[in-house]
Design a protein around this motif. Structure first.
Motif, PDB file in Angstrom:
ATOM      1  N   ASP A  33       0.826  -1.213   0.000  1.00 39.16           N
ATOM      2  CA  ASP A  33       0.000   0.000   0.000  1.00 39.16           C
ATOM      3  C   ASP A  33       0.858   1.260   0.000  1.00 39.16           C
ATOM      4  O   ASP A  33       0.535   2.250  -0.672  1.00 39.16           O
ATOM      5  N   GLU A  34       1.964   1.242   0.760  1.00 39.13           N
ATOM      6  CA  GLU A  34       2.850   2.407   0.781  1.00 39.13           C
ATOM      7  C   GLU A  34       3.506   2.616  -0.578  1.00 39.13           C
ATOM      8  O   GLU A  34       3.657   3.745  -1.039  1.00 39.13           O
ATOM      9  N   LYS A  35       3.903   1.535  -1.224  1.00 36.47           N
ATOM     10  CA  LYS A  35       4.536   1.650  -2.536  1.00 36.47           C
ATOM     11  C   LYS A  35       3.547   2.203  -3.564  1.00 36.47           C
ATOM     12  O   LYS A  35       3.902   3.020  -4.415  1.00 36.47           O
ATOM     13  N   ARG A  36       2.304   1.778  -3.449  1.00 36.11           N
ATOM     14  CA  ARG A  36       1.297   2.204  -4.426  1.00 36.11           C
ATOM     15  C   ARG A  36       0.971   3.691  -4.284  1.00 36.11           C
ATOM     16  O   ARG A  36       0.729   4.380  -5.285  1.00 36.11           O
ATOM     17  N   HIS A  37       0.964   4.201  -3.063  1.00 35.73           N
ATOM     18  CA  HIS A  37       0.569   5.592  -2.840  1.00 35.73           C
ATOM     19  C   HIS A  37       1.756   6.514  -2.578  1.00 35.73           C
ATOM     20  O   HIS A  37       1.567   7.679  -2.234  1.00 35.73           O
ATOM     21  N   PHE A  38       2.966   6.012  -2.741  1.00 35.20           N
ATOM     22  CA  PHE A  38       4.141   6.827  -2.433  1.00 35.20           C
ATOM     23  C   PHE A  38       4.335   7.937  -3.461  1.00 35.20           C
ATOM     24  O   PHE A  38       4.339   7.693  -4.670  1.00 35.20           O
ATOM     25  N   LYS A  39       4.486   9.153  -2.996  1.00 33.69           N
ATOM     26  CA  LYS A  39       4.798  10.290  -3.860  1.00 33.69           C
ATOM     27  C   LYS A  39       5.401  11.400  -3.023  1.00 33.69           C
ATOM     28  O   LYS A  39       5.155  11.498  -1.811  1.00 33.69           O
ATOM     29  N   ILE A  40       6.206  12.221  -3.648  1.00 34.53           N
ATOM     30  CA  ILE A  40       6.814  13.373  -2.986  1.00 34.53           C
ATOM     31  C   ILE A  40       6.251  14.632  -3.629  1.00 34.53           C
ATOM     32  O   ILE A  40       6.298  14.798  -4.854  1.00 34.53           O
ATOM     33  N   THR A  41       5.680  15.497  -2.807  1.00 33.30           N
ATOM     34  CA  THR A  41       5.076  16.739  -3.292  1.00 33.30           C
ATOM     35  C   THR A  41       6.087  17.875  -3.199  1.00 33.30           C
ATOM     36  O   THR A  41       6.662  18.116  -2.132  1.00 33.30           O
ATOM     37  N   CYS A  42       6.320  18.563  -4.309  1.00 35.89           N
ATOM     38  CA  CYS A  42       7.244  19.707  -4.347  1.00 35.89           C
ATOM     39  C   CYS A  42       6.455  21.009  -4.443  1.00 35.89           C
ATOM     40  O   CYS A  42       5.581  21.153  -5.297  1.00 35.89           O
ATOM     41  N   LYS A  43       6.763  21.930  -3.556  1.00 37.26           N
ATOM     42  CA  LYS A  43       6.151  23.257  -3.579  1.00 37.26           C
ATOM     43  C   LYS A  43       7.250  24.295  -3.781  1.00 37.26           C
ATOM     44  O   LYS A  43       8.415  24.043  -3.469  1.00 37.26           O
ATOM     45  N   PHE A  44       6.859  25.484  -4.280  1.00 36.46           N
ATOM     46  CA  PHE A  44       7.842  26.526  -4.601  1.00 36.46           C
ATOM     47  C   PHE A  44       7.420  27.836  -3.953  1.00 36.46           C
ATOM     48  O   PHE A  44       6.313  28.336  -4.194  1.00 36.46           O
ATOM     49  N   ASP A  45       8.293  28.350  -3.109  1.00 39.15           N
ATOM     50  CA  ASP A  45       8.035  29.599  -2.390  1.00 39.15           C
ATOM     51  C   ASP A  45       8.648  30.752  -3.175  1.00 39.15           C
ATOM     52  O   ASP A  45       9.873  30.895  -3.255  1.00 39.15           O
ATOM     53  N   HIS A  46       7.794  31.600  -3.758  1.00 37.13           N
ATOM     54  CA  HIS A  46       8.249  32.740  -4.568  1.00 37.13           C
ATOM     55  C   HIS A  46       8.252  34.050  -3.782  1.00 37.13           C
ATOM     56  O   HIS A  46       8.637  35.088  -4.337  1.00 37.13           O
ATOM     57  N   GLU A  47       7.802  34.026  -2.524  1.00 36.30           N
ATOM     58  CA  GLU A  47       7.573  35.297  -1.820  1.00 36.30           C
ATOM     59  C   GLU A  47       8.279  35.347  -0.463  1.00 36.30           C
ATOM     60  O   GLU A  47       7.830  36.040   0.444  1.00 36.30           O
ATOM     61  N   CYS A  48       9.391  34.626  -0.290  1.00 31.85           N
ATOM     62  CA  CYS A  48      10.026  34.620   1.034  1.00 31.85           C
ATOM     63  C   CYS A  48      10.601  35.996   1.384  1.00 31.85           C
ATOM     64  O   CYS A  48      10.592  36.401   2.545  1.00 31.85           O
ATOM     65  N   LYS A  49      11.112  36.742   0.392  1.00 31.24           N
ATOM     66  CA  LYS A  49      11.679  38.066   0.680  1.00 31.24           C
ATOM     67  C   LYS A  49      10.587  39.056   1.070  1.00 31.24           C
ATOM     68  O   LYS A  49      10.788  39.904   1.941  1.00 31.24           O
ATOM     69  N   GLU A  50       9.432  38.955   0.411  1.00 32.63           N
ATOM     70  CA  GLU A  50       8.318  39.827   0.779  1.00 32.63           C
ATOM     71  C   GLU A  50       7.779  39.481   2.160  1.00 32.63           C
ATOM     72  O   GLU A  50       7.365  40.362   2.921  1.00 32.63           O
ATOM     73  N   ARG A  51       7.819  38.206   2.500  1.00 34.88           N
ATOM     74  CA  ARG A  51       7.264  37.759   3.773  1.00 34.88           C
ATOM     75  C   ARG A  51       8.244  37.930   4.926  1.00 34.88           C
ATOM     76  O   ARG A  51       7.853  38.274   6.047  1.00 34.88           O
TER      77      ARG A  51
END
Length: 524
Positions: free
Chosen positions: A458-476
């Motif tokens: 079950d872990e192998k079937r649903h395994f995925k890595i989600t990548c997010k991108f922060d474009h506003e760290c300097k503004e924040r």
């Protein structure tokens, strides 16, 4: 006077609970403290009085009960900068007349009764049970007499019969149900055709209603991990494993367990086995580890790793695997390579009794192989005993082909065989030094807590890595020069600070530093 409670509570125990706590080695005890004792001395004396406090990792605080009768509310006694001192406790208790309640902060102590001959009851009055003639403390006797059936004479017959499948005794009214269930379990294991079927069967044996909690330090694994594992006598490793790393705030929802098992299996391979990489290894000959039952603990950890999402121990020699399956050595499958760890100075010491000459070279080599193999049998027997957890040994005996790839190298997919390294190891550092190579399994463990490809179906079937991108760290965050990727290992999510990743060189530098120094679970 000190009173050890079993869990974090705001009230004094009920009268019915007091006897239960006393039988478990907790409850009310009088402790003599030195006049100038500090927190360390107070803690040591409390651990000597209450043995279960020795393994209390989650911390504790002292409380006082408010006035009145019946069940009273507890109020915390704030410790000083350096903890509780005897001088402070005397001032709070009015000269030692009050009762201090020891309240665990994070853990729940086991309340199962101690054996009647426990050292904890050495000073308590004892009496003989008239039915079985056993001598035991009074508080134990109060409960014992309600369940004692006395000693049966040889002429007495009971209602228990032997199960024809497992050969154990069971009450006559339960034997039918038990034998049917045992037969169905054995029958179902005969049709495990693949490694996925084996792993799914193991996963179903995990007791999800209870937890096996470990509080460990990252330093000196696997020895510290094995020691903590052996100290958990009150809990069973068949339960769900929950791990806390000392000094880290992470709460285990799966990622900490996988990281612990990944580090433990890797450490076990290098600490307890020897041989060539990818060729299979033999257990090291160590009577000290055998005497400490470390090999049995290693077997339990291997079983838990397979059942709860850890890596597979695919580093055994073929003959070792065959022994784990059958419990016997197949001498016909031994080869010269299986004697690499043999350090005998003389051929005679290996049990060779024929004439020593060049024409007998093959028989002498065979004697060395047999000697180096048979002396490892006690280690493998103890290892096999630990692997009885979840019925793993039985599964291996019935399905040796299906389990083969989990223990013998060659078929389990590894990250290092799937991808290339992020860095090639040739990039010059400061002063022309060679930088450390960062392999994909390092990145995978940093992101997910595990350095291996998932093996549970079950872990192998649903395994995925989600990548997010922060474009506003300097503004924040305002003006700053650098940000590092942020990882949530429990959800397999990584957020990249895009504004700081202008070139591949910068990306590689930031990633290398994040993976190397950001392995702890410090975010909640």
């Amino acid at each position: 006077i000190f009173y050890l409670l079993s869990k974090n509570t705001s009230y004094t125990p009920l009268p019915a609970e007091e006897l239960e706590l006393l039988q478990a080695g907790m409850g009310r005890q009088t402790v003599s403290l030195p006049e100038d004792g500090d927190h360390a001395e107070v803690s040591l004396l409390l651990e000597e009085t209450f043995p279960k406090m020795e393994y209390l990792c989650g911390g504790w605080l002292l409380h006082k009960a408010t006035g009145g009768s019946g069940r009273r509310k507890l109020t915390v006694i704030p410790p000083e900068t350096e903890g509780y001192s005897v001088k402070t406790l005397k001032a709070v208790s009015g000269g030692g007349k009050s009762t201090f309640y020891i309240v665990p902060l994070q853990e729940t102590l086991d309340t199962s009764p101690l054996p009647p001959d426990s050292q904890h009851f050495s000073k308590m009055p004892k009496k003989i049970c008239y039915q079985c003639n056993e001598v035991m403390p009074l508080q134990m006797l109060a409960v014992h007499i309600n369940t004692c059936k006395g000693k049966f004479s040889p002429d007495e017959t009971d209602d228990e019969v032997i199960c024809p499948i497992c050969t154990k005794d069971f009450p006559e009214d339960e034997i039918t149900v038990h034998s049917t269930q045992t037969y169905l379990r054995m029958f179902s294991t005969l049709f495990l055709l693949s490694v996925e079927d084996v792993l799914r069967c193991l996963e179903q044996q995990v007791d999800t209603t209870t937890e096996f909690k470990l509080c460990v330090d990252r330093e000196d694994l696997p020895d510290r991990g094995i020691l903590q594992w052996q100290r958990k006598k009150a809990a069973s490793p068949t339960s769900v494993l929950r791990v806390v790393f000392i000094g880290e705030a992470g709460v285990d929802t799966g990622a900490l367990r996988k990281e612990f098992l990944s580090d433990m299996i890797s450490g076990i391979e290098s600490r307890f086995f020897e041989g060539l990489e990818n060729k299979g290894k033999n257990p090291k000959y160590s009577l000290t580890d055998l005497d400490n039952e470390n090999f049995r603990t290693v077997g339990e950890i291997i079983a838990v790793s397979l059942a709860q999402g850890g890596p597979s121990p695919a580093f055994f020699k073929e003959w070792c695997y065959n022994f784990l399956c059958s419990g016997e050595v197949d001498f016909s499958c031994l080869s010269k390579e299986d004697s690499l760890m043999m350090w005998a100075d003389e051929i005679v010491s290996c049990g060779y009794t024929n004439q020593i000459k060049m024409d007998s070279k093959e028989s002498m080599i065979r004697a060395i192989v047999l000697h180096s193999t048979t002396r490892l049998i006690p280690m493998l027997q103890q290892l096999r005993k630990g692997m009885e957890l979840y019925g793993l040994v039985n599964l291996m005996a019935v399905n040796p082909e299906a389990c083969h790839s989990l223990f013998v190298p060659g078929k389990i997919l590894k990250t290092s065989e799937t991808f290339s390294n992020i860095t090639d190891g040739n990039t010059g550092g400061a002063g022309g030094e060679k930088s450390e190579s960062l392999a994909v399994h390092h990145v995978l463990q940093w992101m997910t807590g595990q350095s291996h490809v998932p093996i549970l179906p079950d872990e192998k079937r649903h395994f995925k890595i989600t990548c997010k991108f922060d474009h506003e760290c300097k503004e924040r965050l305002g003006d700053h020069s650098i940000c590092y990727p942020v990882v949530s290992a429990c959800t397999c999510t990584v957020t990249f600070p895009v504004q700081h990743l202008d070139t591949y060189t910068v990306f590689k530098t930031i990633m290398s530093a994040a993976v190397k120094y950001g392995g702890g679970f410090h975010r909640v």
